[in-house]
Design an enzyme around this catalytic site. Sequence first.
Site, PDB file in Angstrom:
ATOM      1  CG  ASP A 158      -0.222  -0.048   2.552  1.00 12.69           C
ATOM      2  OD1 ASP A 158       0.941  -0.524   2.599  1.00 12.69           O
ATOM      3  OD2 ASP A 158      -0.797   0.408   3.567  1.00 12.69           O
TER       4      ASP A 158
ATOM      5  CB  VAL B 244       4.298  -4.821   3.133  1.00  9.85           C
ATOM      6  CG1 VAL B 244       5.347  -5.923   3.201  1.00  9.85           C
ATOM      7  CG2 VAL B 244       4.170  -4.243   1.735  1.00  9.85           C
TER       8      VAL B 244
ATOM      9  CG  ASP C  72       4.095   0.134   1.477  1.00  8.88           C
ATOM     10  OD1 ASP C  72       4.039   1.027   2.352  1.00  8.88           O
ATOM     11  OD2 ASP C  72       3.356  -0.857   1.478  1.00  8.88           O
TER      12      ASP C  72
ATOM     13  CG  HIS D 188       7.309  -0.294   9.772  1.00  8.70           C
ATOM     14  ND1 HIS D 188       7.516  -0.628  11.096  1.00  8.70           N
ATOM     15  CD2 HIS D 188       6.968   1.017   9.771  1.00  8.70           C
ATOM     16  CE1 HIS D 188       7.308   0.429  11.853  1.00  8.70           C
ATOM     17  NE2 HIS D 188       6.969   1.451  11.088  1.00  8.70           N
ATOM     18  CG  ASP D 189       5.892  -2.088   4.404  1.00  6.50           C
ATOM     19  OD1 ASP D 189       5.236  -1.240   3.771  1.00  6.50           O
ATOM     20  OD2 ASP D 189       5.471  -2.626   5.449  1.00  6.50           O
TER      21      ASP D 189
HETATM   22  O1  RIB Z   1       2.647  -0.304  10.784  1.00  9.97           O
HETATM   23  C1  RIB Z   1       3.491  -0.155   9.675  1.00  9.97           C
HETATM   24  C2  RIB Z   1       2.789  -0.581   8.424  1.00  9.97           C
HETATM   25  O2  RIB Z   1       1.682   0.274   8.173  1.00  9.97           O
HETATM   26  C3  RIB Z   1       3.682  -0.450   7.173  1.00  9.97           C
HETATM   27  O3  RIB Z   1       3.324  -1.433   6.240  1.00  9.97           O
HETATM   28  C4  RIB Z   1       3.345   0.907   6.651  1.00  9.97           C
HETATM   29  O4  RIB Z   1       3.544   1.011   5.231  1.00  9.97           O
HETATM   30  C5  RIB Z   1       1.879   0.960   6.949  1.00  9.97           C
HETATM   31  O5  RIB Z   1       1.196   0.263   5.911  1.00  9.97           O
HETATM   32 CA    CA Z   2       2.816  -0.810   3.944  1.00 10.15          CA
END
Ligand code: RIB
Ligand code: CA
Length: 305
Positions: free
Chosen positions: A9, A122, A14, A237-238
Amino acid sequence: MERFIFDCDPGHDDAVALAMAKGLSEYFKLEAVIATFGNQTREKTLTNALNLVQALELDVPVYEGSTEPLLRERVVAANIHGENGLAGPVFPPCRIKSAGNGIRYALDTVINNPGEITFVSVGPYTDLAVCIKSDPRFAKSLKRIIVMGGSTCGGNVTNTAEFNVYADPEAAKIVFDSGVEIYQFGLDTTLQVMLNEDILNRVRNSEETTYKKIFLASMEYYVKSCKEFIHDYPAMHDPCTIAFLADPSIFEFRKVRVAVDCKSQLNYGATVDLREAENKNVYKAVKADSEKFWNLFFKALERLP
Ligand code: RIB
Ligand code: CA
């Protein structure tokens, strides 16, 4: 070589994950990208995914994922990712178009290649959940699932819920209950991989490329929004999911069964590890080697257009 579908997303982190997928392509085969609602509406995340695939010269189709969660009202993360979902970079006109329905594509590809395809999610897990529920052959045919999401160290949307799960808890429950082997990258681990000024300066001093401009423009916005709303630098994160595919030794795991709270109000979307449960199907990442992660990022960066 592991073949995977990347459901995302975009979304600032991402976008970094897609860049690493391009730069580290000797380690795996990215089959396709599916853009789902999440950080922003599906319309906006699809536009961002198409722009990124074009800018990164990724030779993969971009499909359309879900526009709404299974049950709850849709929430987005405009405060963090901006009104268009990827605030900061400006892209040239996009020449590539959507390849069509992502759920149809995922069902056909996974079922026609039993044991071959990994599904990486993700954003909210809605697309994955719809595939699991649409055809019993899908879950049986998957090689494995890799997700970014969940947390047992506090949430980033509420005190207990992480965004991807919070945005569609019912979908997350379907996925974690599917029995498929899952590798979970929750906040417990992704918050160990943080952007900082040294990394930004190293990128600023790197070779001039299209992606360098995209990275710096997006991170300039992302740093400001993260400092304002979560009071820290952004976490990668992703990109942890892509780093794992390239070098699993970056992470350490504990095997658990994950439950999702779909009932309570205050803790709606929280994930809980059932450590004593039978049939533990989730490898939960518990530790990340941040230095190894960033070395991999810079290895990818040198190869990007
Ligand atoms: O909590 C982090 C996640 O939420 C990641 O995938 C970020 O892109 C959002 O989608
Ligand atoms: Ca994401």
